[in-house]
Design an enzyme around this catalytic site. Structure first.
Site, PDB file in Angstrom:
ATOM      1  N   CYS A  14      45.785   2.938 -78.406  1.00  6.11           N
ATOM      2  CA  CYS A  14      45.700   1.889 -77.390  1.00  6.11           C
ATOM      3  C   CYS A  14      46.034   0.539 -78.005  1.00  6.11           C
ATOM      4  CB  CYS A  14      44.305   1.839 -76.771  1.00  6.11           C
ATOM      5  SG  CYS A  14      43.028   1.295 -77.945  1.00  6.11           S
ATOM      6  N   ASP A 452      82.236 -21.758 -73.530  1.00  4.22           N
ATOM      7  CA  ASP A 452      83.453 -22.062 -74.263  1.00  4.22           C
ATOM      8  C   ASP A 452      84.628 -21.553 -73.431  1.00  4.22           C
ATOM      9  OD1 ASP A 452      85.117 -22.703 -76.573  1.00  4.22           O
ATOM     10  OD2 ASP A 452      85.299 -20.534 -76.805  1.00  4.22           O
TER      11      ASP A 452
END
Length: 860
Positions: A14, A452
């Site tokens: 857990c 770009d």
């Protein structure tokens, strides 16, 4: 030196386990960062030389768990073995044994406690001790079958790191001991003869060992394990694509060998229908290749000699011979697997909330269980506050057991990693690779996407569109000089010019002293004379062109083309215009960004007119032209003052901007440096995938929040119910929640989280508009006007004074003024007949030679 290594961890059950391991390893001297992944039972550790794998493994073992360093040179078989679901078969066997024992136990217990049902019980129904003995034997068998809960839980408690198994062990253990005490009382009273048959039957009807608790939790763990296995399907399916054999040429003979035995430099043969055995380069043949396995792109890609190919892609028609460039773990396939797996092992910001809670969750639950027992025992003894038929001790024990078994730390621990794993897998299937969990989390939060131009919005393979020599110079001479000069340049525009020369016969000349002028052009010496290939600003600064030549270039730029001016020995020779074709989906991607509420901004080294033309074609509102490589990062920094920025680029000069941005996205076909600098890699080189990454990020983050909400809500609601806090409502199941109800709820809670995360696989990543933020983030006009590189240049006013000869009247003044105003970049012009001069204001640097030429052409 910082090392980053991965470890397999055993014994975790857990979130509390992962929190304890994280704490233990973090305390090792030299360890810089630890990420423990409950989902994949793994751990990544960054550490200095003062720490060693042995010390790290020892720290994990001292915390009550096991750890083993993952070998970096595993074969395909070993790599696949690591992702096999080994846990589910074990849990399934435990579950089958538990159910085989539980079914008769349930039958006799239910029939014995409800005689009105008339179930045939045989001798068991006549003798209470026989019933008690059968219940004990069957219950003991169930506990033995599920002994892992008890071994792990007690071991964790001894190491002061209680976990979920500790809660189950305590809850089931207390219930079993309580049953033993009650059965002992039955035996003692029977042997002593101090109890009537009716009283003995009454005790037997209350006898329970609550072994349904470990059985129900095992059901939940089995479902959880199976579902968790589904979350790694993306990785397993990629590994399954790995070629098993290869046809290589050894000593001139084609032989078949195991793909993992290939070495770099091997020549291998791929026939139609076969997959490539390694990453390589085509050395012979032509074919079309299906690359959908790696990029998600369904359209085949043509391959000829010199083209790169990737392992696991499929050759469709012609026979190809290839030279291996990457084999084994270095192949693109495994780089993708490693990225997906590594991302799931990192932490998101939101997961730290669950981590903090998990660290104290189990001890807090134990305290609450003890408190519930004490409070109800005291209240029962003092006020008799129990449901009818209950006694003080039995009811108080039941409340404590219910609290222990209903609490679910697993849901907290799985809430984030399962969603991250599935989200990463979903992205990988569509050619989008998130390098870290944080990049998957943060991509959806960006306000701006900086793009770009070359190679991102455009194909990055420009073509020559116009050749405009000056009068007296022929095209062949201009093209020959341009090819000679540009042959040494790596710029895409230079390559376009060189490629144009391959189809015509031109005279190439030797170039010496070649220099690349970043952001400006190229320089060299031919036949002893200086030669330039540059944009207009440098040519004007040098005095090589006049306003007339500048106007020709501006006209080409207005069409979205990039004009390159050439000059030799101080004499202008002409212009060669180059245009980079837009990608088919660039405009659609821009529209998608706007629909998502993300503002696209284009960066380009092209001049203002070219940038404006491209922006107009794409429907872009914001763009910055004349950007030098080093200035891309400056634009990103400035936009970060307004919000989070995603930068998308493909070249080496994009790397600083990619690193500076909040989320750097590399086009997959770009340079290795750009890809290394990025947080997200787009394998298909499609800009639409950047928009998809934002959508997927937002959906995954929403899924994580749903999981965390459920995990917290479930525990905040169910723990008080189990403790009896809702007793005053008078509702029977709220007053006396059976422990096995709590076990069933706990089991289903973690399953719910995993199943919810698996819904990400159904998310339509390319569906536009639905459920998205459609309000685009606008850049303030003053910010954009004052701070972008292009506008800043226009705001830098240049003032020059020229002495003018030959002016005789106001007509002369008008002629001079008109001539100067025609020079590109010149703004305000004041001409004085009395002072015999002209004062010029310009927004850009204007060469003196250009101004003098304009005045001379006017006759002064």
């Amino acid at each position: 030196m910082i090392k980053n290594e991965k470890y397999d961890v055993t014994g975790m059950s857990c979130a509390a386990c992962s929190a304890h391991i994280n704490k233990a390893v973090s305390q090792v001297e030299g360890v810089k960062e630890v990420n423990v992944n409950l989902l994949t039972n793994s751990m990544t550790v960054s550490y200095e030389d003062s720490a060693t794998p042995e010390i790290i493994c020892k720290a994990v073992e001292d915390a009550g768990y096991g750890a083993k360093l993952v070998s970096s040179d595993g074969t395909v078989k070993k790599e696949k073995e690591r992702f096999q679901d080994h846990e589910t078969p074990i849990l399934l066997r435990r579950l089958i044994v538990s159910l085989i024992l539980l079914v008769p136990l349930f039958y006799f217990s239910f029939g014995y406690m409800n005689p009105s049902f008339g179930w045939p019980l045989g001798i068991i129904g006549e003798y209470p001790l026989a019933f008690g003995t059968l219940s004990l034997v069957l219950s003991l068998g169930i506990i033995i079958a599920n002994r892992k809960f008890f071994v792990s839980g007690v071991k964790a408690l001894i190491h002061r790191s209680p976990n979920m198994d500790t809660l189950v062990a305590l809850g089931s253990g207390v219930a079993f001991v309580n049953g033993l005490v009650l059965f002992g009382m039955m035996i003692f009273n029977t042997l002593s003869g101090g109890i009537s048959e009716e009283a003995l039957m009454e005790l037997a009807m209350g006898l329970t060992f609550e072994t349904m608790i470990p059985t129900l939790i095992t059901i939940g763990k089995t479902l959880e394990s199976y579902s968790k296995g589904k979350t790694t399907n993306a990785i397993k399916s990629l590994i399954d694509l790995a070629p098993k054999t290869a046809n290589v040429i050894r000593d001139g003979v084609e032989v078949t060998i195991a793909a993992e035995d290939m070495v770099t430099g091997d020549i291998f043969v791929v026939r139609p229908g076969e997959s490539f055995s390694a990453d390589g380069v085509v050395v012979e043949g032509e074919s079309a290749v299906n690359e959908a396995a790696l990029t998600g792109e369904s359209l085949p890609v043509d391959k000829v000699e010199g083209d790169a190919v990737s392992a696991a892609t499929i050759n469709l028609n012609g026979l190809l011979k290839c030279r291996a460039t990457r084999v084994g773990q270095d192949m693109t396939l495994y780089r993708i697997v490693d990225l997906v797996q590594s991302a799931s092992g990192t932490k998101t910001k939101i997961s730290r909330i669950a981590d903090k809670v998990s660290a104290i969750f189990v001890p807090t639950i134990i305290v609450i269980a003890i408190a519930a027992f004490g409070i109800w025992l005291a209240a029962g003894l003092a006020y008799g506050m129990f449901p009818e038929g209950s006694n003080a001790i039995a009811y108080s024990i039941s409340r404590a057991i219910s609290v222990l078994v209903i609490a679910c730390p697993c849901a907290l621990g799985l809430a984030t990693p399962v969603a991250i794993m599935v989200g990463n897998g979903k992205g990988a299937k569509n050619g989008v690779l998130f390098k870290t969990a944080s990049s998957l989390e943060e991509s959806g939060k960006v306000a701006f996407v900086v793009l770009d131009k070359t190679g991102t919005l455009t194909k990055g393979s420009p073509m020559v569109t116009d050749i405009v020599p000056r009068e007296g110079v022929d095209e062949e001479t201009l093209l020959g000089l341009a090819i000679s000069l540009e042959a040494s340049s790596e710029h895409p525009l230079a390559k376009a010019i060189v490629e144009r020369g391959q189809n015509v016969s031109v005279l190439k000349k030797k170039v010496t002293g070649f220099k690349a002028l970043p952001g400006h052009g190229v320089y060299g010496v031919i036949d002893g004379e200086e030669v330039y290939g540059s944009h207009a600003a440098l040519m004007e600064e040098k005095g090589f062109i006049t306003s007339k030549e500048r106007a020709i270039g501006d006209a080409l730029a207005d069409q979205g083309k990039t004009p390159i001016y050439f000059a030799k020995g101080g004499q202008y020779l002409g212009i060669i215009a180059v245009a980079d074709v837009l990608k088919e989906d660039s405009k659609e991607a821009i529209e998608e960004f706007k629909e998502l509420g993300v503002t696209p901004v284009m960066l380009t080294g092209d001049n203002y007119r070219t940038a404006k033309a491209v922006a107009s074609q794409l429907g872009l509102t914001y763009y910055v032209s004349d950007v030098l490589p080093g200035q891309k990062m400056d634009v990103v920094k400035k936009l970060q003052d307004l919000g989070r920025v995603m930068m998308v680029g493909d070249g080496i000069n994009d790397a600083p901007a990619l690193t500076q941005s909040d989320i750097g996205v590399a086009i997959g076909a770009g340079s290795d440096i750009a890809i290394e600098s990025a947080d997200v890699v787009l394998m298909k080189s499609s800009l639409r995938d950047a928009a998809m990454a934002i959508r997927l990020s937002r959906y995954t983050l929403r899924n994580i929040k749903e999981n965390l909400f459920w995990a917290f809500f479930y525990n905040l609601l169910m723990i008080p119910i189990a403790a009896g806090a809702f007793y005053p409502t008078g509702v029977p199941w709220l007053m006396n929640l059976k422990p096995w109800y709590g076990a069933a709820a706990m089991a289903l809670s973690s399953v719910f989280v995993v199943l919810n995360a698996l819904r990400i696989n159904l998310f339509p990543a390319y569906r536009r508009g639905k459920g998205q933020n459609t309000e685009e983030f606008a850049i303030p006009e003053s910010f954009f006007g004052d701070r972008t590189i292009n506008e800043r240049k226009e705001n830098q006013r240049m003032e020059k004074t020229l002495e003018i000869e030959g002016m005789m009247c106001q007509h002369c003044v008008a002629h001079v003024k008109k001539a100067l105003e025609g020079v590109s970049g010149v703004g305000k012009v004041e001409v004085s007949l009395e002072k015999k001069n002209a004062v010029i204001e310009a927004s850009v640097t204007v060469a003196d030679e250009a101004l003098k030429a304009a005045v001379s052409e006017a006759g002064y």
